[in-house]
Motif scaffolding. Sequence first.
Motif, PDB file in Angstrom:
ATOM      1  N   GLU A   1      46.781  41.680 103.181  1.00 46.41           N
ATOM      2  CA  GLU A   1      46.781  40.658 102.140  1.00 46.41           C
ATOM      3  C   GLU A   1      47.169  41.246 100.784  1.00 46.41           C
ATOM      4  O   GLU A   1      47.845  40.594  99.993  1.00 46.41           O
ATOM      5  N   ILE A   2      46.758  42.467 100.519  1.00 46.59           N
ATOM      6  CA  ILE A   2      47.127  43.117  99.257  1.00 46.59           C
ATOM      7  C   ILE A   2      48.634  43.319  99.190  1.00 46.59           C
ATOM      8  O   ILE A   2      49.269  43.070  98.165  1.00 46.59           O
ATOM      9  N   VAL A   3      49.235  43.751 100.299  1.00 51.07           N
ATOM     10  CA  VAL A   3      50.693  43.935 100.337  1.00 51.07           C
ATOM     11  C   VAL A   3      51.396  42.605 100.104  1.00 51.07           C
ATOM     12  O   VAL A   3      52.356  42.518  99.340  1.00 51.07           O
ATOM     13  N   MET A   4      50.896  41.543 100.745  1.00 50.47           N
ATOM     14  CA  MET A   4      51.505  40.224 100.573  1.00 50.47           C
ATOM     15  C   MET A   4      51.350  39.739  99.135  1.00 50.47           C
ATOM     16  O   MET A   4      52.265  39.147  98.563  1.00 50.47           O
ATOM     17  N   PHE A   5      50.204  40.000  98.501  1.00 56.03           N
ATOM     18  CA  PHE A   5      49.969  39.612  97.113  1.00 56.03           C
ATOM     19  C   PHE A   5      50.952  40.319  96.186  1.00 56.03           C
ATOM     20  O   PHE A   5      51.575  39.697  95.335  1.00 56.03           O
ATOM     21  N   ASN A   6      51.105  41.624  96.358  1.00 57.20           N
ATOM     22  CA  ASN A   6      52.036  42.387  95.520  1.00 57.20           C
ATOM     23  C   ASN A   6      53.472  41.915  95.726  1.00 57.20           C
ATOM     24  O   ASN A   6      54.250  41.857  94.782  1.00 57.20           O
ATOM     25  N   LYS A   7      53.815  41.563  96.944  1.00 58.64           N
ATOM     26  CA  LYS A   7      55.146  41.038  97.227  1.00 58.64           C
ATOM     27  C   LYS A   7      55.339  39.697  96.516  1.00 58.64           C
ATOM     28  O   LYS A   7      56.398  39.438  95.947  1.00 58.64           O
ATOM     29  N   GLY A   8      54.305  38.855  96.501  1.00 62.77           N
ATOM     30  CA  GLY A   8      54.367  37.565  95.809  1.00 62.77           C
ATOM     31  C   GLY A   8      54.567  37.725  94.316  1.00 62.77           C
ATOM     32  O   GLY A   8      55.293  36.964  93.690  1.00 62.77           O
ATOM     33  N   ILE A   9      53.916  38.721  93.722  1.00 65.04           N
ATOM     34  CA  ILE A   9      54.090  38.989  92.294  1.00 65.04           C
ATOM     35  C   ILE A   9      55.537  39.376  92.004  1.00 65.04           C
ATOM     36  O   ILE A   9      56.148  38.894  91.066  1.00 65.04           O
ATOM     37  N   GLU A  10      56.094  40.262  92.830  1.00 64.44           N
ATOM     38  CA  GLU A  10      57.476  40.680  92.619  1.00 64.44           C
ATOM     39  C   GLU A  10      58.431  39.514  92.767  1.00 64.44           C
ATOM     40  O   GLU A  10      59.390  39.384  92.009  1.00 64.44           O
ATOM     41  N   GLU A  11      58.191  38.639  93.744  1.00 63.35           N
ATOM     42  CA  GLU A  11      59.066  37.482  93.935  1.00 63.35           C
ATOM     43  C   GLU A  11      58.970  36.524  92.746  1.00 63.35           C
ATOM     44  O   GLU A  11      59.966  35.968  92.317  1.00 63.35           O
TER      45      GLU A  11
END
Length: 111
Positions: free
Chosen positions: A96-106
């Motif tokens: 979930e942390i990886v997905m959250f960081n990916k969402g921020i970048e997007e």
Amino acid sequence: MYLDNNDFTLWMEKLSKKLSDIGKDLKTVITTGEAFVNDDKLLDNQDLAFLLKVSYRTLQRYRNSGKLRYFLVRHKTFYRMADVKDFIQSYASKKEIVMFNKGIEESKILK
């Protein structure tokens, strides 16, 4: 209270100057696309719900349980990005942390 034309004109000039100053400040915020408090980005309920992919009710449960820090400005809820990151690191899995960081970048790319 009685105002003659000169007093009224002076009052209107002061009001116009104040409104121009406020307009400049708002234009600066709009052009940067960011709202900062102590160099920290702010998120509202809509932003955070989209970012975490949860409902507004879920955010309310996190707030009520004390897991997620927030503050109110005129009955509107805001979250500091630093508090959101702390919340994610405390309660989320690594995936979930990886997905959250990916969402921020997007979201940065979309702006």
